[in-house]
Design a protein around this motif. Sequence first.
Motif, PDB file in Angstrom:
ATOM      1  N   ASP A 202      89.713  -5.468  35.919  1.00  0.00           N
ATOM      2  CA  ASP A 202      88.359  -5.474  36.471  1.00  0.00           C
ATOM      3  C   ASP A 202      87.933  -6.872  36.891  1.00  0.00           C
ATOM      4  N   ARG A 203      88.853  -7.818  36.777  1.00  0.00           N
ATOM      5  CA  ARG A 203      88.629  -9.201  37.220  1.00  0.00           C
ATOM      6  C   ARG A 203      87.353  -9.784  36.613  1.00  0.00           C
ATOM      7  N   ARG A 204      87.311  -9.731  35.311  1.00  0.00           N
ATOM      8  CA  ARG A 204      86.160 -10.251  34.568  1.00  0.00           C
ATOM      9  C   ARG A 204      86.234 -11.765  34.444  1.00  0.00           C
ATOM     10  N   ASP A 205      85.055 -12.358  34.248  1.00  0.00           N
ATOM     11  CA  ASP A 205      84.997 -13.765  33.864  1.00  0.00           C
ATOM     12  C   ASP A 205      85.371 -13.833  32.398  1.00  0.00           C
ATOM     13  N   ALA A 206      86.525 -14.366  32.103  1.00  0.00           N
ATOM     14  CA  ALA A 206      87.049 -14.350  30.737  1.00  0.00           C
ATOM     15  C   ALA A 206      86.924 -15.711  30.059  1.00  0.00           C
ATOM     16  N   GLY A 207      85.910 -16.479  30.427  1.00  0.00           N
ATOM     17  CA  GLY A 207      85.768 -17.812  29.864  1.00  0.00           C
ATOM     18  C   GLY A 207      85.151 -17.850  28.481  1.00  0.00           C
ATOM     19  N   GLY A 208      84.457 -16.783  28.057  1.00  0.00           N
ATOM     20  CA  GLY A 208      83.771 -16.789  26.779  1.00  0.00           C
ATOM     21  C   GLY A 208      84.692 -16.529  25.606  1.00  0.00           C
ATOM     22  N   GLU A 209      84.136 -16.677  24.395  1.00  0.00           N
ATOM     23  CA  GLU A 209      84.956 -16.519  23.199  1.00  0.00           C
ATOM     24  C   GLU A 209      85.357 -15.074  22.957  1.00  0.00           C
ATOM     25  N   ALA A 210      84.682 -14.120  23.599  1.00  0.00           N
ATOM     26  CA  ALA A 210      85.073 -12.718  23.450  1.00  0.00           C
ATOM     27  C   ALA A 210      86.472 -12.458  24.008  1.00  0.00           C
ATOM     28  N   PHE A 211      86.932 -13.337  24.895  1.00  0.00           N
ATOM     29  CA  PHE A 211      88.261 -13.205  25.479  1.00  0.00           C
ATOM     30  C   PHE A 211      89.150 -14.389  25.088  1.00  0.00           C
ATOM     31  N   ALA A 212      88.870 -14.990  23.949  1.00  0.00           N
ATOM     32  CA  ALA A 212      89.630 -16.177  23.538  1.00  0.00           C
ATOM     33  C   ALA A 212      91.120 -15.895  23.443  1.00  0.00           C
ATOM     34  N   HIS A 213      91.484 -14.669  23.045  1.00  0.00           N
ATOM     35  CA  HIS A 213      92.911 -14.345  22.892  1.00  0.00           C
ATOM     36  C   HIS A 213      93.644 -14.295  24.228  1.00  0.00           C
ATOM     37  N   TRP A 214      92.919 -14.215  25.338  1.00  0.00           N
ATOM     38  CA  TRP A 214      93.582 -14.200  26.636  1.00  0.00           C
ATOM     39  C   TRP A 214      94.192 -15.562  26.978  1.00  0.00           C
ATOM     40  N   ARG A 215      93.911 -16.554  26.180  1.00  0.00           N
ATOM     41  CA  ARG A 215      94.556 -17.858  26.363  1.00  0.00           C
ATOM     42  C   ARG A 215      95.901 -17.920  25.646  1.00  0.00           C
ATOM     43  N   LEU A 216      96.308 -16.818  25.030  1.00  0.00           N
ATOM     44  CA  LEU A 216      97.541 -16.793  24.240  1.00  0.00           C
ATOM     45  C   LEU A 216      98.708 -16.169  24.991  1.00  0.00           C
ATOM     46  N   GLY A 217      98.520 -15.900  26.270  1.00  0.00           N
ATOM     47  CA  GLY A 217      99.582 -15.302  27.056  1.00  0.00           C
ATOM     48  C   GLY A 217      99.174 -15.202  28.516  1.00  0.00           C
ATOM     49  N   GLN A 218     100.048 -14.617  29.305  1.00  0.00           N
ATOM     50  CA  GLN A 218      99.757 -14.428  30.721  1.00  0.00           C
ATOM     51  C   GLN A 218      98.643 -13.398  30.907  1.00  0.00           C
ATOM     52  N   VAL A 219      97.819 -13.595  31.925  1.00  0.00           N
ATOM     53  CA  VAL A 219      96.778 -12.640  32.299  1.00  0.00           C
ATOM     54  C   VAL A 219      97.076 -12.183  33.723  1.00  0.00           C
ATOM     55  N   ILE A 220      97.162 -10.865  33.915  1.00  0.00           N
ATOM     56  CA  ILE A 220      97.421 -10.342  35.265  1.00  0.00           C
ATOM     57  C   ILE A 220      96.255  -9.457  35.694  1.00  0.00           C
ATOM     58  N   GLU A 221      96.008  -9.433  37.001  1.00  0.00           N
ATOM     59  CA  GLU A 221      94.871  -8.694  37.552  1.00  0.00           C
ATOM     60  C   GLU A 221      95.295  -7.484  38.369  1.00  0.00           C
ATOM     61  N   ASP A 222      96.595  -7.272  38.470  1.00  0.00           N
ATOM     62  CA  ASP A 222      97.098  -6.133  39.226  1.00  0.00           C
ATOM     63  C   ASP A 222      98.367  -5.636  38.543  1.00  0.00           C
ATOM     64  N   MET A 223      98.514  -4.328  38.395  1.00  0.00           N
ATOM     65  CA  MET A 223      99.679  -3.801  37.692  1.00  0.00           C
ATOM     66  C   MET A 223     100.976  -4.093  38.431  1.00  0.00           C
ATOM     67  N   SER A 224     100.902  -4.366  39.726  1.00  0.00           N
ATOM     68  CA  SER A 224     102.117  -4.712  40.470  1.00  0.00           C
ATOM     69  C   SER A 224     102.701  -6.039  40.005  1.00  0.00           C
ATOM     70  N   ASP A 225     101.893  -6.832  39.284  1.00  0.00           N
ATOM     71  CA  ASP A 225     102.374  -8.122  38.787  1.00  0.00           C
ATOM     72  C   ASP A 225     103.089  -8.002  37.440  1.00  0.00           C
ATOM     73  N   LEU A 226     103.101  -6.810  36.853  1.00  0.00           N
ATOM     74  CA  LEU A 226     103.683  -6.674  35.515  1.00  0.00           C
ATOM     75  C   LEU A 226     105.180  -6.973  35.484  1.00  0.00           C
ATOM     76  N   PRO A 227     106.008  -6.427  36.377  1.00  0.00           N
ATOM     77  CA  PRO A 227     107.443  -6.730  36.290  1.00  0.00           C
ATOM     78  C   PRO A 227     107.739  -8.226  36.328  1.00  0.00           C
ATOM     79  N   ALA A 228     107.062  -8.958  37.195  1.00  0.00           N
ATOM     80  CA  ALA A 228     107.301 -10.396  37.289  1.00  0.00           C
ATOM     81  C   ALA A 228     106.833 -11.107  36.027  1.00  0.00           C
ATOM     82  N   ALA A 229     105.704 -10.652  35.465  1.00  0.00           N
ATOM     83  CA  ALA A 229     105.200 -11.267  34.228  1.00  0.00           C
ATOM     84  C   ALA A 229     106.184 -11.055  33.086  1.00  0.00           C
ATOM     85  N   LEU A 230     106.764  -9.871  33.016  1.00  0.00           N
ATOM     86  CA  LEU A 230     107.754  -9.603  31.971  1.00  0.00           C
ATOM     87  C   LEU A 230     109.036 -10.401  32.204  1.00  0.00           C
ATOM     88  N   ALA A 231     109.418 -10.555  33.465  1.00  0.00           N
ATOM     89  CA  ALA A 231     110.657 -11.275  33.781  1.00  0.00           C
ATOM     90  C   ALA A 231     110.582 -12.733  33.350  1.00  0.00           C
TER      91      ALA A 231
END
Length: 356
Positions: free
Chosen positions: A283-312
Amino acid sequence: MDIAFLAIAEAQQLYHWLPAALELARRPDLRVSVLSPSDAILDLVAGYDPDGLLLRKRLKRPPFSPPDSLFRQPSRLATLLLNYRAIARFPAIVTTEISTAWLRRVPGFASRLILIKHGAGDREGGYKSRHADFDLTLVAGKKDRRRMIERGLCAPDSVAVGGYAKFELMAQRQRFFPDDAPVLLYNPHFDAELSSWVRHGPEVLAALESLEGWNVIVAPHTKLAARVPPIATAAPHIRVDMGSRHSIDMSYTVSADAYLGDVSSQVYEFLLRPRPCIFLNLDRRDAGGEAFAHWRLGQVIEDMSDLPAALARASDVQPAYEAAQLAAMRDSIDQSPIPASRRQADIIETFAKARS
């Protein structure tokens, strides 16, 4: 002294309080009861208590309750009101859910309420006004203690760090597929506003079905599994679990090689051993707040077509996230060499006896 553990929530919360209950029951001068309207929950408790240390007491089930199961419980408020006398006779009541705070509204209620806050996530939904109605709150780590105080939900002397006792009951690593392909765990949350499944389920499933070189476990939060149609797929590399012991006892978080999710606190259970994480911001949220702090612990993708490359590239980029994962775990879950069950039991016993 009598202490009651009130088990009116679904089975996933049991793992957060049961180790402390068992530890307290081993101590002299303490009698520990487990109160639940569910035979399924009480049977699960008995499976972890072969010596019968805990007194299991079946509460009355409200009329028109769903069939008894681990993942569907009667209305919590109705259960509290129907069983008020049986519950209120205990001087100290321990729970992992905040509905019990409604007992404060009953004139004459005098029991001390102790909350073991389940989970260690970042979502703002984990902080409700009813948290302030508890006499004592136990949290997993410094992060939650800090946030509870900042939000005015606890005074500094009414919230204590007790660790994450669920780790003491976690399952062993298991093999869920016949081949040796790496395993991706997809763990969508139930929050309709934040869940990657509620708005994007077909898109997510299609991407997982077309994924090559990976096995996939789809294990939504059990509350989500109870609210959405069953997830079904014929893809042989996908295992779907809409609610089982495996979905709540860490079987999947210890057995997977990579994590795919949104806002579930299970990411911190997965990171007990640092591994690649991928987060869906479809949903392309603004993830700068502490509610999304864990999103700094890995890759963040905004489209499912990016999943294979992220896993690779997951293994290659993991070293860049590992220090942050370890630091987040230290802040979220205090891993003292003293077992969390003992630390929680010490805190509860000291608090209860001081006010008896």
